[in-house]
Design a protein around this motif. Structure first.
Motif, mmCIF file in Angstrom:
data_model
loop_
_atom_site.group_PDB
_atom_site.id
_atom_site.type_symbol
_atom_site.label_atom_id
_atom_site.label_comp_id
_atom_site.label_asym_id
_atom_site.label_seq_id
_atom_site.Cartn_x
_atom_site.Cartn_y
_atom_site.Cartn_z
ATOM 1 N N HIS A 55 40.985 -45.758 0.287
ATOM 2 C CA HIS A 55 39.381 -44.753 0.708
ATOM 3 C C HIS A 55 39.501 -44.602 2.369
ATOM 4 C CE1 HIS A 55 39.806 -48.236 1.898
ATOM 5 N NE2 HIS A 55 38.879 -48.526 3.021
ATOM 6 N N GLY A 56 38.284 -43.183 1.884
ATOM 7 C CA GLY A 56 38.222 -42.946 3.812
ATOM 8 C C GLY A 56 38.875 -41.784 3.137
ATOM 9 N N THR A 57 38.789 -41.283 4.919
ATOM 10 C CA THR A 57 38.507 -40.408 5.098
ATOM 11 C C THR A 57 40.670 -39.737 4.675
ATOM 12 O OG1 THR A 57 39.906 -40.132 7.727
ATOM 13 C CG2 THR A 57 37.973 -40.117 7.651
ATOM 14 N N ARG A 58 40.620 -38.091 4.895
ATOM 15 C CA ARG A 58 41.569 -37.748 4.901
ATOM 16 C C ARG A 58 42.882 -37.785 5.787
ATOM 17 N NH1 ARG A 58 42.253 -31.566 6.061
ATOM 18 N NH2 ARG A 58 42.929 -31.496 8.145
ATOM 19 N N GLU B 75 43.104 -41.231 7.418
ATOM 20 C CA GLU B 75 43.304 -42.685 6.250
ATOM 21 C C GLU B 75 44.089 -42.309 5.361
ATOM 22 O OE1 GLU B 75 39.195 -44.340 8.334
ATOM 23 O OE2 GLU B 75 39.022 -43.301 6.365
ATOM 24 N N TRP C 35 47.890 -43.856 4.587
ATOM 25 C CA TRP C 35 47.458 -45.086 3.728
ATOM 26 C C TRP C 35 49.157 -44.961 2.701
ATOM 27 C CZ3 TRP C 35 45.998 -49.170 2.188
ATOM 28 C CH2 TRP C 35 44.501 -49.628 2.230
ATOM 29 N N SER D 13 37.735 -40.187 -3.639
ATOM 30 C CA SER D 13 36.001 -39.319 -3.127
ATOM 31 C C SER D 13 37.349 -38.094 -3.679
ATOM 32 C CB SER D 13 35.869 -38.783 -2.640
ATOM 33 O OG SER D 13 36.701 -38.578 -0.715
ATOM 34 N N SER E 216 39.217 -37.024 -1.399
ATOM 35 C CA SER E 216 40.892 -37.139 -1.007
ATOM 36 C C SER E 216 41.190 -36.504 -2.744
ATOM 37 C CB SER E 216 40.635 -38.533 -1.104
ATOM 38 O OG SER E 216 39.811 -39.120 -0.079
#
Length: 294
Positions: free
Chosen positions: A86-89, A91, A95, A142, A145
């Motif tokens: 999860h998170g921003t691009r 982040e 991952w 999201s 993402s």
């Protein structure tokens, strides 16, 4: 409770707990739907599909199938498994690099990280290997993402596939992919399957299979008990495991060699099974292709 579980194993002649909630490939049950879902996993990998999408109910067995797939992949593949990203691009890219065991400079911006990722893919391609990124619990990604993942597949050129994506998630993942903003993403889904809950007859086979793997010499659940388990769980394997485990414990405490409908009803009456009331999704899969399994 652990002492009681050990005793019920001896009571029923079992050498291991048959209905653990932890995914265990040794207990994998090949219902027709699970065979088709696994065939889609394999089909996506073998045909080098840019994106493979596997969805299913909570507890339907997706993660168990995924673990089975990971054990069977060849040395020509470099696999990165990302769970619950999860998170921003930025982040998301971190991952991915972490899953591929790549160093991640703390102060690196997106451009630097993406360049590092691209060079990694090219280096693996030079070694004759493809990179497969597998996202478990992908429904948590999201739409932004998912679009970023589509952009990752742009690194592929001509007939050379450097990267493949496999997304595994709950039914709402299909709804996200169907969104008009993700039309280009959906067009790259070349292999897809939705894993439904089990029907009543398959639930009986599922229960008998897991007991047999655990060492049972004969069926322990009566047909009526299995039918009641189906009725209360709507065929979701994780819930079946919960209810069956409790039913074995109740039969043991009553010094009974069989789990009957009365046993299951007692579990329900006592309120110790918290999975009731589940409603299985019966909608059609996004794309349904068929292929003989393995």
């Amino acid at each position: 409770m652990n002492h009681a579980i050990n005793i019920y194993l001896d009571h029923f002649g079992l050498h291991q707990r048959p209905f653990s909630l932890v995914p265990d490939p040794d207990f994998i049950f090949w219902s027709p739907a699970h065979e088709r879902a696994y065939a889609m996993f394999e089909y996506g990998i073998v045909t080098r599909a840019p994106i493979t999408l596997i969805t299913g109910e909570v507890g339907a067995g997706k993660t168990t199938l995924l673990h089975h797939l990971l054990k069977s992949l060849g040395e020509d593949l470099q696999v990165g498994l990302i769970s619950n990203a999860h998170g921003t691009r930025d982040e998301l890219l971190r991952w991915v690099l972490q899953a591929l065991d790549q160093p991640i400079p703390a102060d690196a911006d997106y451009v630097v990280l993406f360049g590092q990722f691209e060079q990694f893919l090219i280096s693996k391609y030079g070694e004759g290997r493809r990179v497969v990124l597998i996202f478990d619990e992908a429904q948590n990604l999201s739409r932004e993402s998912l679009e970023e993942l589509r952009m990752f597949t742009n690194i592929n050129s001509n007939k050379d596939e450097l990267l493949q994506l496999v997304l595994v998630g709950q039914p709402e993942l299909r709804d996200k992919v169907r969104h008009p903003d993700l039309t280009q993403f959906a067009q790259r889904v070349a292999s897809s399957f939705h894993l439904p809950a089990l029907d009543a007859g398959t639930v009986r086979d599922y229960i008998d299979h897991r007991l047999e793997v655990a060492g049972a010499a004969a069926p322990i659940f009566t047909p009526a008990a299995s039918d009641m388990v189906y009725s209360e769980t709507r065929g979701v394997p994780r819930l079946i495991n919960q209810l069956c485990d409790l039913s074995l414990l109740y039969a043991y405490t009553a010094d009974e060699q069989k789990v009957t409908a009365t046993t299951v009803q007692q579990v329900l009456n006592d309120g110790v099974f918290f999975g009731g009331g589940v409603v299985a999704d019966t909608s059609e899969p996004l794309v349904l292709q068929s292929k003989n399994s393995k």
